[in-house]
Design a protein around this motif. Structure first.
Motif, PDB file in Angstrom:
ATOM      1  N   GLU A   4      68.202  41.497 100.356  1.00 47.94           N
ATOM      2  CA  GLU A   4      67.578  41.567 101.672  1.00 47.94           C
ATOM      3  C   GLU A   4      66.256  42.326 101.620  1.00 47.94           C
ATOM      4  OE1 GLU A   4      70.813  42.775 101.291  1.00 47.94           O
ATOM      5  OE2 GLU A   4      71.876  41.030 102.050  1.00 47.94           O
ATOM      6  N   ASP A   5      66.251  43.445 100.880  1.00 48.87           N
ATOM      7  CA  ASP A   5      65.028  44.236 100.771  1.00 48.87           C
ATOM      8  C   ASP A   5      63.936  43.453 100.052  1.00 48.87           C
ATOM      9  OD1 ASP A   5      66.267  46.348 102.048  1.00 48.87           O
ATOM     10  OD2 ASP A   5      66.927  47.276 100.167  1.00 48.87           O
ATOM     11  N   ALA A   6      64.308  42.749  98.993  1.00 53.24           N
ATOM     12  CA  ALA A   6      63.326  41.940  98.270  1.00 53.24           C
ATOM     13  C   ALA A   6      62.810  40.810  99.158  1.00 53.24           C
ATOM     14  CB  ALA A   6      63.948  41.380  96.998  1.00 53.24           C
ATOM     15  N   GLY A   7      63.680  40.216  99.965  1.00 52.83           N
ATOM     16  CA  GLY A   7      63.256  39.150 100.876  1.00 52.83           C
ATOM     17  C   GLY A   7      62.294  39.648 101.927  1.00 52.83           C
TER      18      GLY A   7
ATOM     19  N   ALA B 152      60.293  42.234 101.624  1.00 55.02           N
ATOM     20  CA  ALA B 152      59.027  42.510 100.941  1.00 55.02           C
ATOM     21  C   ALA B 152      58.258  41.217 100.680  1.00 55.02           C
ATOM     22  CB  ALA B 152      59.287  43.252  99.638  1.00 55.02           C
ATOM     23  N   ALA B 153      58.958  40.158 100.266  1.00 55.71           N
ATOM     24  CA  ALA B 153      58.299  38.881 100.017  1.00 55.71           C
ATOM     25  C   ALA B 153      57.732  38.301 101.308  1.00 55.71           C
ATOM     26  CB  ALA B 153      59.278  37.902  99.375  1.00 55.71           C
ATOM     27  N   LEU B 154      58.482  38.398 102.398  1.00 55.16           N
ATOM     28  CA  LEU B 154      57.983  37.895 103.679  1.00 55.16           C
ATOM     29  C   LEU B 154      56.769  38.690 104.151  1.00 55.16           C
ATOM     30  CD1 LEU B 154      61.236  37.081 105.656  1.00 55.16           C
ATOM     31  CD2 LEU B 154      59.483  35.482 104.882  1.00 55.16           C
TER      32      LEU B 154
ATOM     33  N   LEU C  93      53.843  37.506 102.147  1.00 52.12           N
ATOM     34  CA  LEU C  93      53.443  36.176 102.617  1.00 52.12           C
ATOM     35  C   LEU C  93      52.690  36.273 103.933  1.00 52.12           C
ATOM     36  CD1 LEU C  93      53.689  33.131 102.056  1.00 52.12           C
ATOM     37  CD2 LEU C  93      55.786  33.164 103.412  1.00 52.12           C
ATOM     38  N   GLU C  94      53.142  37.148 104.831  1.00 50.28           N
ATOM     39  CA  GLU C  94      52.454  37.325 106.107  1.00 50.28           C
ATOM     40  C   GLU C  94      51.038  37.885 105.896  1.00 50.28           C
ATOM     41  OE1 GLU C  94      53.003  39.520 110.426  1.00 50.28           O
ATOM     42  OE2 GLU C  94      54.373  40.026 108.794  1.00 50.28           O
ATOM     43  N   CYS C  95      50.900  38.848 105.006  1.00 52.63           N
ATOM     44  CA  CYS C  95      49.571  39.398 104.711  1.00 52.63           C
ATOM     45  C   CYS C  95      48.648  38.317 104.173  1.00 52.63           C
ATOM     46  CB  CYS C  95      49.673  40.545 103.709  1.00 52.63           C
ATOM     47  SG  CYS C  95      50.405  42.035 104.392  1.00 52.63           S
ATOM     48  N   TYR C  96      49.157  37.484 103.275  1.00 50.04           N
ATOM     49  CA  TYR C  96      48.355  36.396 102.720  1.00 50.04           C
ATOM     50  C   TYR C  96      47.969  35.403 103.812  1.00 50.04           C
ATOM     51  CZ  TYR C  96      46.900  32.475  99.862  1.00 50.04           C
ATOM     52  OH  TYR C  96      46.176  31.448  99.332  1.00 50.04           O
ATOM     53  N   ALA C  97      48.893  35.082 104.724  1.00 56.97           N
ATOM     54  CA  ALA C  97      48.603  34.135 105.804  1.00 56.97           C
ATOM     55  C   ALA C  97      47.522  34.697 106.731  1.00 56.97           C
ATOM     56  CB  ALA C  97      49.878  33.830 106.588  1.00 56.97           C
TER      57      ALA C  97
END
Length: 122
Positions: A89-92, A94-96, A99-103
């Motif tokens: 969950e923590d890794a997910g 962080a990945a989200l 991804l939001e920062c990149y978007a």
């Protein structure tokens, strides 16, 4: 193309009529609900005073924000040191977040180019 323009004009006309009919009532209702935030009398001096109060209040909050930032950074460092104990969950999360920062970066680039995707305006 002409039919789309006519449809757009029709929608704009409908919106304009709706605003002219209900706009002043909404405006009065909004002011009535938020009258505790209205400064009387509304003078230039009072507006300047409020602007200065906002600016210096924001400046005074910088140390508190910096402290919160360093606490968050320490938390991330702690998580990185103990990354073998991370849950999925923590890794997910962080990945989200990444991804939001990149978007947001991509959206900013598109806005900066004048809302074009290729960089060329037509």
């Amino acid at each position: 193309m002409a039919s789309k323009l006519k449809a757009l004009q029709s929608k704009a006309c409908q919106a304009s009529q709706l605003i002219s009919k209900h706009g002043s009532g909404y405006y009065k209702q909004l002011l009535e609900q938020n009258k505790q935030y209205i400064q009387e009398p509304a003078t230039i001096e009072k507006c300047n005073l409020l602007a200065k109060q906002l600016l210096y209040t924001r400046l005074a909050s910088i140390p508190v924000r910096c402290e919160a930032f360093w606490k968050e950074l320490d938390y991330v460092k702690h998580l990185w040191r103990n990354r073998q104990d991370l849950k999925v969950e923590d890794a997910g999360i962080a990945a989200l977040f990444g991804l939001e920062c990149y978007a947001w970066y991509c959206a900013g680039e598109i806005v900066g180019r004048g809302f074009t995707f290729t960089g060329y305006s037509v």
